[in-house]
Design an enzyme around this catalytic site. Structure first.
Site, PDB file in Angstrom:
ATOM      1  N   ASP A   1     -38.583  -8.117  25.454  1.00 41.04           N
ATOM      2  CA  ASP A   1     -38.651  -7.497  24.125  1.00 41.04           C
ATOM      3  C   ASP A   1     -39.948  -7.836  23.404  1.00 41.04           C
ATOM      4  O   ASP A   1     -40.641  -8.796  23.742  1.00 41.04           O
ATOM      5  CB  ASP A   1     -37.432  -7.884  23.269  1.00 41.04           C
ATOM      6  CG  ASP A   1     -37.289  -9.381  23.047  1.00 41.04           C
ATOM      7  OD1 ASP A   1     -37.567 -10.156  23.989  1.00 41.04           O
ATOM      8  OD2 ASP A   1     -36.914  -9.797  21.938  1.00 41.04           O
TER       9      ASP A   1
ATOM     10  N   ASP B   1     -47.759 -11.055  24.311  1.00 44.30           N
ATOM     11  CA  ASP B   1     -46.417 -11.645  24.082  1.00 44.30           C
ATOM     12  C   ASP B   1     -45.340 -10.673  24.508  1.00 44.30           C
ATOM     13  O   ASP B   1     -44.791  -9.961  23.683  1.00 44.30           O
ATOM     14  CB  ASP B   1     -46.286 -12.013  22.604  1.00 44.30           C
ATOM     15  CG  ASP B   1     -45.009 -12.768  22.306  1.00 44.30           C
ATOM     16  OD1 ASP B   1     -44.356 -13.233  23.250  1.00 44.30           O
ATOM     17  OD2 ASP B   1     -44.648 -12.869  21.125  1.00 44.30           O
TER      18      ASP B   1
ATOM     19  N   GLU C   1     -45.192 -17.521  28.195  1.00 40.68           N
ATOM     20  CA  GLU C   1     -45.604 -17.194  26.818  1.00 40.68           C
ATOM     21  C   GLU C   1     -47.106 -17.474  26.671  1.00 40.68           C
ATOM     22  O   GLU C   1     -47.654 -18.335  27.373  1.00 40.68           O
ATOM     23  CB  GLU C   1     -44.839 -18.067  25.811  1.00 40.68           C
ATOM     24  CG  GLU C   1     -43.368 -17.737  25.685  1.00 40.68           C
ATOM     25  CD  GLU C   1     -43.096 -16.548  24.763  1.00 40.68           C
ATOM     26  OE1 GLU C   1     -44.049 -15.951  24.229  1.00 40.68           O
ATOM     27  OE2 GLU C   1     -41.912 -16.225  24.603  1.00 40.68           O
TER      28      GLU C   1
ATOM     29  N   HIS D   1     -47.624 -10.822  17.798  1.00 46.65           N
ATOM     30  CA  HIS D   1     -46.902 -10.328  16.611  1.00 46.65           C
ATOM     31  C   HIS D   1     -47.819  -9.625  15.603  1.00 46.65           C
ATOM     32  O   HIS D   1     -47.353  -9.213  14.556  1.00 46.65           O
ATOM     33  CB  HIS D   1     -46.139 -11.458  15.888  1.00 46.65           C
ATOM     34  CG  HIS D   1     -45.080 -12.097  16.743  1.00 46.65           C
ATOM     35  ND1 HIS D   1     -44.049 -12.837  16.214  1.00 46.65           N
ATOM     36  CD2 HIS D   1     -44.891 -12.111  18.076  1.00 46.65           C
ATOM     37  CE1 HIS D   1     -43.273 -13.286  17.183  1.00 46.65           C
ATOM     38  NE2 HIS D   1     -43.764 -12.859  18.332  1.00 46.65           N
TER      39      HIS D   1
ATOM     40  N   GLU E   1     -35.499 -12.165  23.101  1.00 48.07           N
ATOM     41  CA  GLU E   1     -36.101 -13.472  22.846  1.00 48.07           C
ATOM     42  C   GLU E   1     -36.562 -13.563  21.398  1.00 48.07           C
ATOM     43  O   GLU E   1     -36.389 -14.590  20.731  1.00 48.07           O
ATOM     44  CB  GLU E   1     -37.305 -13.688  23.783  1.00 48.07           C
ATOM     45  CG  GLU E   1     -37.878 -15.116  23.737  1.00 48.07           C
ATOM     46  CD  GLU E   1     -38.943 -15.333  22.666  1.00 48.07           C
ATOM     47  OE1 GLU E   1     -39.256 -16.498  22.373  1.00 48.07           O
ATOM     48  OE2 GLU E   1     -39.457 -14.355  22.109  1.00 48.07           O
TER      49      GLU E   1
END
Ligand SMILES: [Zn+2]
Length: 390
Positions: free
Chosen positions: A73, A103, A163, A357, A135
């Protein structure tokens, strides 16, 4: 290998696997790819049936394997100013742009591109691929995968969580616990506050107590804590409630998180807040309105990754990346969940958390190449072991 990785990454980014949406299309794509490579692939669906974890194995059956782990995700792109379509891979100046590029679809793409190489040689121990859902909203998929592996009685020995760490070897991070605390009061006219129960006002008191605790936690940092900051933190992420100035707010909710450096801190926060509600807030609310309530929903309670003395994953990945020290990071991952299964775990993946993000998230080609080199080294070491052990 780079071209294959880029092509796979482009395909993966094109699946808009924002946590709120299904990840099945992407999981089926990965399942097909790994099946074509000769892997034994299993899907584990969540309760809704709209999401699934994938667990696949190359090489021998049984325990003691190495897990390459990633989450499928990505976070939403809403309110972000992107310079290219976030769900179309765009290569500019040695960087691959797209939501999830660092990510963490970049790591998944590298692992998938390497799968034929792993498959083409006899492996000295099982090599697993574990790709999870949800996650970004509390590691829900990894928690389910942990249950499913336990039910199967399967015990892999090591996990590499890809990650984005710029390929640095990470042996520890804080836990991450996220909650929504909901206040149910009683509406009324703003001119008669005593006849209602103002949910916003009680939520404010709750937040104030959390902030006091936040200050207290600074004094409880463990000796020699290597975390930054060295103590457990609390953050109030969102506060919602009420409607207009002249109506008593009947509803409010507070979205908050804490990041424990030790389990005892998490317990302290939870028990203190439970007691504060039971002894102070709820009696005052219920004196006016017996049905008034405060409930806390757990979004996720992600275990921290505790640095340990013996960590075979740290040894192997440090060797492969030429790194001579393992570090800690302030962000949470699924690593703690794998560690809770008794595995040796490190976090090590391409790209920087700085880009994660955000708008124009990218993965540099250089980082992707580092990751491929690490996985190529892993492939060699698995074969070398094989020859050595006969
Ligand atoms: Zn991530």
């Amino acid at each position: 290998m780079m071209d294959a990785s880029k092509q796979i990454l482009a395909d993966l980014i094109a699946f808009p696997t924002v946590s709120a949406e299904s990840n099945l299309a992407m999981i089926h794509y990965i399942a097909d790819h790994l099946t074509d490579c000769g892997a034994r692939v299993e899907l584990f669906r969540d309760k809704s049936g709209k999401k699934a974890n994938l667990f696949a194995t190359l090489g021998p059956e049984g325990d003691g394997g190495i897990v390459l782990s990633g989450h499928s995700d990505v976070v939403p792109v809403i309110d972000q100013d992107w310079h290219s379509d976030p769900f179309t891979l765009s290569e500019r100046d040695g960087k691959l742009y797209g939501r999830g590029s660092c990510d963490m679809k970049g790591f998944i793409a590298a692992a998938l591109a390497m799968a034929p190489t792993f498959a083409a040689q006899p492996l000295s121990r099982p090599l697993h691929f574990a790709f999870t859902y949800d996650e970004e909203v509390g590691c829900l998929g990894a928690a389910q995968l942990a249950d499913d592996l336990t039910k199967r009685g399967l015990s892999p020995k090591l996990a590499i969580i890809g990650e984005p760490t710029e390929m640095r070897v990470i042996e520890g991070h804080k836990g991450c616990c996220e909650y929504i605390t909901i206040f149910q009061g009683l509406a009324g006219h703003g001119s008669t506050p005593d006849l209602g129960v103002n949910a916003v006002e009680f939520a404010v008191r709750y937040v104030a107590r959390l902030m006091e605790l936040g200050a207290e936690l600074r004094t409880l940092a463990p000796e020699g804590s290597r975390f930054d900051p060295p103590w457990t933190t609390i953050n109030i992420g969102a506060f919602h409630g009420g409607s207009v100035p002249n109506v008593i707010a009947s509803k409010a909710h507070v979205d908050w998180e804490m990041r424990p450096v030790q389990d005892s801190d998490g317990e302290l926060v939870k028990s203190t807040m439970r007691r504060y509600c039971a002894e102070h807030l709820l009696p005052a609310m219920r004196a006016v309105y017996p049905e008034a309530d405060i409930t806390t929903e757990v979004i996720g309670e992600v275990a921290g990754l505790t640095p340990t003395k013996d960590n075979e994953a740290r040894r192997i990945v440090s060797e492969l990346t030429g790194s001579n020290r393992a570090e800690l990071v302030p962000f949470g991952t699924e690593a703690g969940i794998f560690q809770s299964l008794g595995m040796d775990v490190v976090v090590c993946g391409p790209g920087s958390i700085e880009q994660a993000h955000k708008a124009d998230e990218f993965l540099s080609l250089d980082q992707l190449q580092h990751c491929l080199s690490m996985l190529q080294g892993l492939a060699r070491s698995l074969q070398a072991d094989n020859v050595r052990n006969g």
